[in-house]
Scaffold this motif. Structure first.
Motif, short mmCIF file in Angstrom:
data_model
loop_
_atom_site.label_atom_id
_atom_site.label_comp_id
_atom_site.label_asym_id
_atom_site.label_seq_id
_atom_site.Cartn_x
_atom_site.Cartn_y
_atom_site.Cartn_z
N GLN A 166 -11.46 22.55 -39.65
CA GLN A 166 -10.10 22.02 -39.41
C GLN A 166 -10.13 21.31 -38.06
N ALA A 167 -10.10 19.99 -38.11
CA ALA A 167 -10.29 19.21 -36.88
C ALA A 167 -9.13 19.36 -35.88
N LYS A 212 -9.21 28.23 -43.66
CA LYS A 212 -9.17 27.03 -42.82
C LYS A 212 -9.21 27.31 -41.34
N GLU A 253 -0.14 21.00 -28.32
CA GLU A 253 0.83 21.97 -28.84
C GLU A 253 0.93 23.23 -27.98
N LYS A 302 -14.79 16.20 -35.84
CA LYS A 302 -14.84 17.47 -36.57
C LYS A 302 -16.21 18.15 -36.42
N TYR A 329 3.44 26.10 -44.11
CA TYR A 329 3.59 26.10 -45.57
C TYR A 329 5.04 25.97 -46.05
N ALA A 346 -1.00 13.48 -40.44
CA ALA A 346 -1.85 14.66 -40.28
C ALA A 346 -2.81 14.39 -39.13
N TYR A 397 10.80 20.59 -34.51
CA TYR A 397 9.42 20.79 -34.94
C TYR A 397 8.60 21.33 -33.76
N ARG A 398 8.15 22.58 -33.86
CA ARG A 398 7.41 23.27 -32.79
C ARG A 398 8.15 23.17 -31.46
N GLU A 435 -10.48 13.77 -37.36
CA GLU A 435 -11.70 13.77 -38.18
C GLU A 435 -12.25 12.34 -38.30
N PHE A 462 -2.91 20.18 -31.43
CA PHE A 462 -1.99 19.07 -31.25
C PHE A 462 -0.90 19.16 -32.31
N ASN A 520 1.48 17.37 -35.16
CA ASN A 520 1.33 16.24 -36.07
C ASN A 520 2.31 15.16 -35.60
N SER A 544 -3.34 25.13 -34.27
CA SER A 544 -3.34 23.67 -34.10
C SER A 544 -3.23 23.35 -32.62
N1 EPU Z 1 -6.90 17.01 -42.62
C1 EPU Z 1 -8.10 16.33 -42.55
N2 EPU Z 1 -9.09 16.83 -41.78
C2 EPU Z 1 -8.96 17.99 -41.08
C3 EPU Z 1 -7.74 18.69 -41.14
C4 EPU Z 1 -6.71 18.17 -41.91
O1 EPU Z 1 -8.26 15.28 -43.17
O2 EPU Z 1 -9.92 18.36 -40.40
C5 EPU Z 1 -5.81 16.48 -43.47
C6 EPU Z 1 -5.98 16.92 -44.93
O3 EPU Z 1 -5.59 15.85 -45.76
C7 EPU Z 1 -4.98 18.03 -45.07
C8 EPU Z 1 -3.88 17.60 -44.12
O4 EPU Z 1 -4.58 16.97 -43.04
O5 EPU Z 1 -4.50 18.12 -46.38
C9 EPU Z 1 -3.02 18.74 -43.60
O6 EPU Z 1 -3.88 19.77 -43.11
P1 EPU Z 1 -3.40 21.32 -43.11
O7 EPU Z 1 -2.78 21.66 -44.42
O8 EPU Z 1 -4.55 22.13 -42.65
O9 EPU Z 1 -2.21 21.34 -42.09
P2 EPU Z 1 -2.02 20.70 -40.64
O10 EPU Z 1 -1.05 19.58 -40.75
O11 EPU Z 1 -3.33 20.41 -40.02
C10 EPU Z 1 0.08 22.16 -40.04
C11 EPU Z 1 0.50 23.07 -38.93
C12 EPU Z 1 -0.19 24.41 -39.08
C13 EPU Z 1 0.22 25.02 -40.41
C14 EPU Z 1 -0.18 24.06 -41.54
C15 EPU Z 1 0.33 24.51 -42.89
C16 EPU Z 1 1.06 21.67 -37.02
C17 EPU Z 1 0.65 21.19 -35.68
N3 EPU Z 1 0.19 22.47 -37.65
O12 EPU Z 1 -1.33 21.92 -39.88
O13 EPU Z 1 0.28 25.26 -38.02
O14 EPU Z 1 -0.42 26.27 -40.61
O15 EPU Z 1 0.38 22.75 -41.30
O16 EPU Z 1 1.72 24.38 -42.95
O17 EPU Z 1 2.14 21.34 -37.49
C18 EPU Z 1 -0.20 25.92 -35.78
O18 EPU Z 1 0.87 25.37 -35.44
O19 EPU Z 1 -0.93 26.49 -34.94
C19 EPU Z 1 -0.63 25.87 -37.17
C20 EPU Z 1 -1.80 26.37 -37.58
#
Ligand code: EPU
Length: 340
Positions: free
Chosen positions: A297-298, A227, A334, A284, A131, A273, A164-165, A279, A241, A243, A239
């Motif tokens: 959350q895929a 989520k 990851e 998913k 976030y 993403a 990043y990570r 997905e 993997f 991003n 997560s």
């Molecule tokens: N999305 C989809 N389908 C899904 C999941 C995501 O279409 O099944 C798209 C949506 O458009 C969504 C976007 O991807 O808006 C981003 O998804 P989300 O906000 O859930 O964040 P993320 O990119 O999947 C990253 C971090 C998370 C962190 C969140 C919020 C990585 C690898 N993951 O996830 O970190 O909580 O942003 O900042 O960078 C972690 O590292 O374990 C982790 C949970």
């Protein structure tokens, strides 16, 4: 020396809940106990695995060598001028309760990292982020034990090479250093970071115009709960993997083919993403035996009960291949697979 145990079940020490067994296991609660454990491992030529919360780990069934469970705790705070405080936490402190403690004391800056599982010592390893905030933003320095020399060394933020990570400890010198405490430079003045649109939207929906860090903390907790599966209920490591980063040309190409592509500018490149890519490939909610892809959350892979690391890695490989075939993007895992 603390108590050395053998053939220890590690299922409650890893958030996937995999039924791994440690050949040798010791819990350390002080620097001296840690130093003793390292000496013992070196004498026996045992590989060492340091366990924090085990929340970024995929454990295979047999874990050879010595597993060291990090139990060095302690919280200290020292004012720096009028607006700042230097907070030092033992590596074995659990992240989320430590964050609540910081907020209760009025130490601000890390509230966007609420509800991240794991320990304080594991946090700099992969520069935890969520976030709009990454650990490095509130980071001051850390102390780590050099397992080769037995000497304690302080690392500045620059020396940790955060990415990043990623950090120096994760990629440049994996396994060499054991983090024993982490110091943070925090603000005594609320300075909410509202870079993430979902946070702004959610605060607005709650009618909060001037959010306090505590409001931010609550909102982040609620979004995460909606989520991400609670590892106590469903085994997972957040997560699975990273991003992926792709070039502008590659991005433009993909964007033409897939106008709904979810991507964010990242310097000269674009960050995709990975959850969206997965997905789109139809994964998913998909389950395979005792493992699967979380339905909400895929990007999160789950252990449905009796899964194993081998099962999970097979599924992960298939996901990587399908995303590669369709988008020409290679997903990188990851969490750490151990033994690799
Ligand atoms: N999305 C989809 N389908 C899904 C999941 C995501 O279409 O099944 C798209 C949506 O458009 C969504 C976007 O991807 O808006 C981003 O998804 P989300 O906000 O859930 O964040 P993320 O990119 O999947 C990253 C971090 C998370 C962190 C969140 C919020 C990585 C690898 N993951 O996830 O970190 O909580 O942003 O900042 O960078 C972690 O590292 O374990 C982790 C949970």
């Amino acid at each position: 020396m603390s108590k050395l145990e053998h053939n220890v079940d590690l299922s409650r020490y890893n958030s996937f809940g995999f039924a791994a067994r440690a050949e040798n296991f010791v819990r350390v609660e002080s620097l001296v106990q840690l130093q003793d454990a390292v000496v013992l491992a070196r004498q026996n030529r045992w590989p060492m695995l340091v366990l924090g919360g085990g929340s970024n780990l995929v454990l295979r069934e047999r874990v050879p060598g010595l597993v060291i469970q990090m139990g060095i705790v302690g919280r200290q705070a020292q004012p720096v001028g009028r607006d700042e405080v230097l907070v030092t936490l033992g590596a074995g402190e659990i992240w989320h309760p430590s964050l609540i403690w910081m907020l209760d004391q009025g130490y601000y800056g890390l509230e966007n990292l609420a509800l991240i599982p794991g320990t304080v010592g594991a946090a700099p390893m992969q520069n935890i982020g969520a976030y709009g905030v990454e650990l490095e933003q509130g980071f001051n320095s850390l102390q780590a034990l050099d397992t080769e020399t037995g000497v304690l060394r302080r690392f500045s933020r620059e020396e940790c090479c955060f990415g990043y990570r990623d950090s120096y400890f994760k990629s440049a010198a994996p396994g060499r250093y054991i983090i024993v405490d982490v110091s943070f430079s925090l603000s005594l003045q609320p300075r909410p970071v509202l870079r993430y649109q979902v946070l702004v939207d959610e605060l607005q929906a709650r009618g909060i115009e001037q959010p306090h860090p505590r409001d931010l903390f609550e909102v982040v907790c609620d979004i995460r709960r909606s989520k991400l599966p609670d590892p106590v209920a469903v085994g997972n490591a957040g997560s699975f993997f990273k991003n992926p980063l792709i070039s502008e040309t590659h991005y433009a190409d993909l964007q033409r083919q897939y106008p709904a592509l979810v991507a964010y500018p990242a310097g000269k490149d674009y960050k995709l993403a990975a959850g969206w890519l997965i997905e789109q490939c139809g994964w998913k909610g998909h389950t395979r035996g005792s493992v699967g892809v979380y339905a909400r959350q895929a990007l999160v892979l789950v252990n449905l009960g009796t899964g194993t690391a081998s099962e999970l890695m097979l599924l992960a490989d298939e996901i990587v291949q399908s995303v590669e075939a369709r988008f020409g993007v290679t997903l990188e895992m990851e969490p750490r697979l151990y033994p690799a």
